[in-house]
Enzyme design. Structure first.
Site, PDB file in Angstrom:
ATOM      1  N   ARG A  76       0.822  -1.207   0.000  1.00 53.41           N
ATOM      2  CA  ARG A  76       0.000   0.000   0.000  1.00 53.41           C
ATOM      3  C   ARG A  76       0.860   1.263   0.000  1.00 53.41           C
ATOM      4  NH1 ARG A  76      -2.811   2.154   4.365  1.00 53.41           N
ATOM      5  NH2 ARG A  76      -2.599   0.209   5.512  1.00 53.41           N
ATOM      6  N   TYR A 130     -14.749  15.987 -17.525  1.00 53.11           N
ATOM      7  CA  TYR A 130     -15.326  14.643 -17.481  1.00 53.11           C
ATOM      8  C   TYR A 130     -16.455  14.636 -16.458  1.00 53.11           C
ATOM      9  CZ  TYR A 130     -15.603   9.713 -16.068  1.00 53.11           C
ATOM     10  OH  TYR A 130     -16.041   8.463 -15.733  1.00 53.11           O
ATOM     11  N   ASP A 195      -6.075  18.223 -16.823  1.00 48.66           N
ATOM     12  CA  ASP A 195      -6.397  16.847 -17.179  1.00 48.66           C
ATOM     13  C   ASP A 195      -5.937  16.657 -18.625  1.00 48.66           C
ATOM     14  OD1 ASP A 195      -7.588  14.453 -18.037  1.00 48.66           O
ATOM     15  OD2 ASP A 195      -9.265  14.691 -16.649  1.00 48.66           O
ATOM     16  N   LYS A 220      -7.223   5.080 -20.213  1.00 46.61           N
ATOM     17  CA  LYS A 220      -7.494   5.452 -21.599  1.00 46.61           C
ATOM     18  C   LYS A 220      -6.255   5.232 -22.473  1.00 46.61           C
ATOM     19  CE  LYS A 220     -11.443   6.862 -19.861  1.00 46.61           C
ATOM     20  NZ  LYS A 220     -11.351   6.924 -18.403  1.00 46.61           N
TER      21      LYS A 220
END
Length: 404
Positions: A76, A130, A195, A220
């Site tokens: 983690r 988005y 972004d 993406k």
């Protein structure tokens, strides 16, 4: 399993072309390890027989957020395979560091939490974004407050508690563009987050124009094959250290197998983006001349994303494609099409959605690597039942002007 014992990055290499970095960044030490493909480290924990030293390393991370020397402590906190992807993406974006997360939304969440932890809960943002990013900001789910504005209003919207200015360019789904350099100037000392999911570092590197934080939905184009989910933030090392602390505390880690796939995806990123962009530009040319199309949106920067408004029923186009896949997401090797008002931006209030240029007749297409003639044939047959106006009622610009 990964046989590395240190996350210390290799010595800096001379400046290299983007295509070369895409292939070699994050892999510079492989020959010295005696391997050709990057190892995958799936360990969740790591042995340590010196608990005092382990405690000191954990304390150091808790204080500074810097990655500990020596082997990882716990998955983690750190993973060598994921670390390779982070190193490579930082090199491609031209930043000191990058921090990877389980998804693009986990990455944005970490940025907002990091700024909020410093008492900076106000965000200035430019639509369109988005849909889920819009919702996360507008709903105040993380205790943040957002002021929506156009690029010209950014400077006036900034307050003493503003921790971030956020833009997406080209924007999802209208492909509207903003002048990153001008926006960065308007931000003053407030960090600008761009972004860069649609453009990727192949088409633009926002830090070269003044942005301080670059966000990607790595699901993406960075992955590029529709088979891995992830997010990543490229930034300076100081902010990266804070993001690592947030990631450790919240658990939004990227799985090492996903890190491996994303690193592999980067190696072909320039080739994929340029090839798909060539096909997209040709489809834009044909769509612009098609009387069944009311308007075409395509960014000046280019790219593989197209948006267009139809005169007919957009849902019939979605149901009519056979080669193009009607599905959410984008950036895969195969072409995808979706109706933003129904899916990706459904969560945005209708009035805000329309004001941002996301109308009911807008379709968004992610152009893949298929032959452009096959893609055009599929679009044509899907559009075949649409109405054809008797006369063109307005000029339809090739490039989107929404949001400028």
């Amino acid at each position: 399993m990964d046989n590395e014992v240190s996350m210390t990055p290799p010595a800096p290499t001379p400046s290299r072309a983007l295509a070369t970095e895409a292939v070699h960044a994050g892999r510079d030490d492989l020959a010295s390890l005696g391997v050709h493909a990057p190892p995958i480290d799936l360990s969740t924990t790591y042995p340590s027989y010196d608990s005092r030293d382990e405690a000191m390393r954990i304390d150091a991370f808790a204080t500074t957020g810097s990655l500990p020397d020596g082997p990882p402590v716990y998955a983690r906190l750190d993973n060598p395979t994921t670390g390779r992807f982070e190193t490579a993406l930082a090199r491609l974006e031209g930043t000191d560091s990058a921090v990877a997360f389980a998804s693009g939304m986990a990455a944005l969440t970490a940025v907002l939490l990091a700024r909020a932890s410093q008492g900076l809960r106000h965000v200035v943002a430019v639509r369109p974004l988005y849909g889920c990013s819009d919702h996360l900001l507008g709903a105040g789910l993380l205790g943040t407050e957002v002021t929506w504005t156009d690029p010209a209003g950014i400077a006036d919207a900034i307050r003493p508690d503003t921790g971030l200015v956020m833009v997406e360019t080209p924007a999802n789904p209208t492909l509207a563009e903003v002048d990153i350099r001008a926006v960065a100037h308007a931000c003053g000392t407030v960090p600008l987050l761009v972004d860069n999911t649609f453009a990727t570092p192949v088409l633009q590197r926002p830090v070269e124009h003044g942005a301080r934080i670059v966000l990607h939905s790595a699901t993406k184009y960075l992955g590029g094959h529709g088979d891995v989910m992830g997010g990543v933030v490229a930034c300076d090392e100081e902010f990266a250290a804070t993001l690592r602390q947030v990631r450790f505390a919240t658990g939004g880690v990227l799985h090492p197998l996903a890190g491996y796939l994303l690193l592999r995806g980067l190696s072909t990123l320039p080739v994929r983006v340029r090839a798909a962009s060539t096909s997209a530009a040709e489809l834009v040319r044909r769509l612009t001349a098609d009387p069944r199309i009311a308007r075409v949106h395509y960014p000046r920067i280019g790219g593989a994303m197209i948006s267009f408004e139809v005169y007919g029923d957009p849902h019939r186009v979605i149901s009519g494609v056979r080669l193009i896949t009607p599905a959410v997401s984008l950036g895969s090797v195969d072409s995808l099409i979706q109706h933003p008002a129904s899916i990706s931006h459904r969560i945005v209030e209708e009035g805000d959605r329309r004001a941002a240029g996301v109308g009911d007749r807008l379709l968004r297409m992610s152009v893949g690597l298929e032959d452009v003639e096959d893609l055009w044939a599929d679009l044509c047959q899907a559009l075949s039942d649409g109405p054809v106006p008797s006369a063109r009622t307005a000029e339809r610009p090739l490039h989107s002007t929404a949001g400028r």
